[in-house]
Design a protein around this motif. Sequence first.
Motif, PDB file in Angstrom:
ATOM      1  N   GLU A   1       0.803  -1.222   0.000  1.00 19.67           N
ATOM      2  CA  GLU A   1       0.000   0.000   0.000  1.00 19.67           C
ATOM      3  C   GLU A   1       0.835   1.271   0.000  1.00 19.67           C
ATOM      4  N   GLN A   2       1.902   1.311   0.806  1.00 25.05           N
ATOM      5  CA  GLN A   2       2.755   2.495   0.813  1.00 25.05           C
ATOM      6  C   GLN A   2       4.116   2.121   1.365  1.00 25.05           C
ATOM      7  N   PHE A   3       5.136   2.785   0.814  1.00 22.30           N
ATOM      8  CA  PHE A   3       6.498   2.510   1.268  1.00 22.30           C
ATOM      9  C   PHE A   3       7.313   3.794   1.254  1.00 22.30           C
ATOM     10  N   ALA A   4       8.320   3.823   2.099  1.00 23.33           N
ATOM     11  CA  ALA A   4       9.208   4.981   2.205  1.00 23.33           C
ATOM     12  C   ALA A   4      10.310   4.898   1.160  1.00 23.33           C
ATOM     13  N   TYR A   5      10.799   6.075   0.758  1.00 18.66           N
ATOM     14  CA  TYR A   5      11.933   6.113  -0.173  1.00 18.66           C
ATOM     15  C   TYR A   5      12.900   7.183   0.290  1.00 18.66           C
ATOM     16  N   THR A   6      14.105   6.755   0.672  1.00 21.87           N
ATOM     17  CA  THR A   6      15.107   7.649   1.257  1.00 21.87           C
ATOM     18  C   THR A   6      16.481   7.314   0.703  1.00 21.87           C
ATOM     19  N   ALA A   7      17.472   8.059   1.168  1.00 20.52           N
ATOM     20  CA  ALA A   7      18.859   7.771   0.783  1.00 20.52           C
ATOM     21  C   ALA A   7      19.274   6.357   1.199  1.00 20.52           C
TER      22      ALA A   7
ATOM     23  N   MET B   1      33.123  12.506  17.012  1.00 19.56           N
ATOM     24  CA  MET B   1      32.478  11.628  16.044  1.00 19.56           C
ATOM     25  C   MET B   1      32.141  12.476  14.820  1.00 19.56           C
ATOM     26  N   LEU B   2      32.791  12.225  13.709  1.00 20.11           N
ATOM     27  CA  LEU B   2      32.587  12.993  12.477  1.00 20.11           C
ATOM     28  C   LEU B   2      31.561  12.273  11.621  1.00 20.11           C
ATOM     29  N   LEU B   3      30.394  12.867  11.435  1.00 19.74           N
ATOM     30  CA  LEU B   3      29.316  12.248  10.680  1.00 19.74           C
ATOM     31  C   LEU B   3      29.139  12.984   9.355  1.00 19.74           C
ATOM     32  N   SER B   4      29.440  12.309   8.241  1.00 31.29           N
ATOM     33  CA  SER B   4      29.219  12.920   6.938  1.00 31.29           C
ATOM     34  C   SER B   4      27.751  12.811   6.551  1.00 31.29           C
ATOM     35  N   SER B   5      27.372  13.557   5.523  1.00 38.74           N
ATOM     36  CA  SER B   5      25.971  13.595   5.065  1.00 38.74           C
ATOM     37  C   SER B   5      25.041  13.829   6.252  1.00 38.74           C
ATOM     38  N   ALA B   6      25.373  14.853   7.043  1.00 34.60           N
ATOM     39  CA  ALA B   6      24.718  15.073   8.339  1.00 34.60           C
ATOM     40  C   ALA B   6      23.234  15.377   8.225  1.00 34.60           C
ATOM     41  N   SER B   7      22.763  15.780   7.044  1.00 36.91           N
ATOM     42  CA  SER B   7      21.336  16.058   6.877  1.00 36.91           C
ATOM     43  C   SER B   7      20.531  14.809   6.552  1.00 36.91           C
ATOM     44  N   SER B   8      21.203  13.690   6.285  1.00 32.93           N
ATOM     45  CA  SER B   8      20.483  12.463   5.969  1.00 32.93           C
ATOM     46  C   SER B   8      19.823  11.913   7.228  1.00 32.93           C
ATOM     47  N   LYS B   9      18.735  11.201   7.039  1.00 30.07           N
ATOM     48  CA  LYS B   9      17.942  10.742   8.179  1.00 30.07           C
ATOM     49  C   LYS B   9      18.709   9.758   9.056  1.00 30.07           C
ATOM     50  N   THR B  10      19.495   8.871   8.452  1.00 32.41           N
ATOM     51  CA  THR B  10      20.258   7.922   9.265  1.00 32.41           C
ATOM     52  C   THR B  10      21.327   8.646  10.066  1.00 32.41           C
TER      53      THR B  10
END
Length: 372
Positions: free
Chosen positions: A36-42, A186-195
């Motif tokens: 019925e519905q699914f998420a789509y993310t990075a 802790m250096l987190l790249s792609s910091a705007s991504s949900k994960t």
Amino acid sequence: MNTTQFQVRKNPLTATRTVLRPQEPLSDGQVRVRIEQFAYTANNITYAAFGDAMNYWKFFPVPQGDGEGEWGLIPVWGFGVVTQTQCPAVAVGERLYGYWPMATDVVLQPARVSPEGFFDGAPHRAELHPVYNQYLRCATDPLYDAAQEPQQALLRPLFLTAWLIDDFLADNDFFGTCAHGHRGAMLLSSASSKTAYATAAQLAQRPEVEVIGLTSAANVAFCESLGVYSRVLTYEQLDTLAADTPCVYVDFAGNGELRKVIHSRFTALAYSCSIGGTHVDRLAGGRDLAGPRPVLFFAPAQAKKRHGDWGAAGFNERMARAWHAFVRQVDTPTAPWLVVQQHSGPEAVQAAHALVLGGRGDPRLGHMLSLA
């Protein structure tokens, strides 16, 4: 009746097609589920980018003779309803949360059926990790809330990975970066991504570490607004951190050039943790690196370890408590972290795929898709 599939060429991922296939009849023990519905993310782009290396293409293989070597079905998380059943233990009308193909429906073969759900016992999935083969009955799922299906589909699998990353780093004492009075970075790249920001939300509760988000200039304000990063830097501002900073690199971007810069600059880099590939056009490169060898993080391995340490009930209780706290942060009324957009039909799904693949658009947006 036909099944509609949204197929993606394995290389390049920009090429897509919509395929109509006759629905296969059910065999004894099988069920048909309408997706019925699914998420789509990075996160889904990561599944595609690492599809061969991590066997993600094998969950829902394209039929033989239909370009199975070149085309694939990207796995997605979401909700479906049982529409036909040849399995006495699974009833028509049951609502399920789980791992689906990008399609209108799918045939599953329930095995190890319990009040909580079941596993897909299809032979081609027998060698694949069970965490992706489990389907949960919404009626008995302690994390399920009918009013928050989009949040669950968009964030639950990402949150589980993030929660396990945080636990893995703490379980390994942040690889010594907090020794001698240091506050490990802790250096987190792609910091705007949900994960990434879900990981930051967990790490932010640990005073012994500093959580530094790395992002593009366009996303700095968004990342700062989340309140989970100690500092937010653009990729061009790495030289503002001392070269001898004791640190761990948590790489959500998969950008080979960026990885090489970080490994070259930071002489006290203790561990390099590779998570995903949001910078899908820059995955190549970064070989012959200084410092530690990057290690791919596989969330199911840490989950298996903690099931052994805590037992299934202890694992689920800890995860559920952390999940509900995280959702409260995400749904802050004055400044929600997530704004859901619904997309229906093949053309809308194609547009959403191009948007997510290109890493464009407002990072607050969460895309919920349906091929119907």
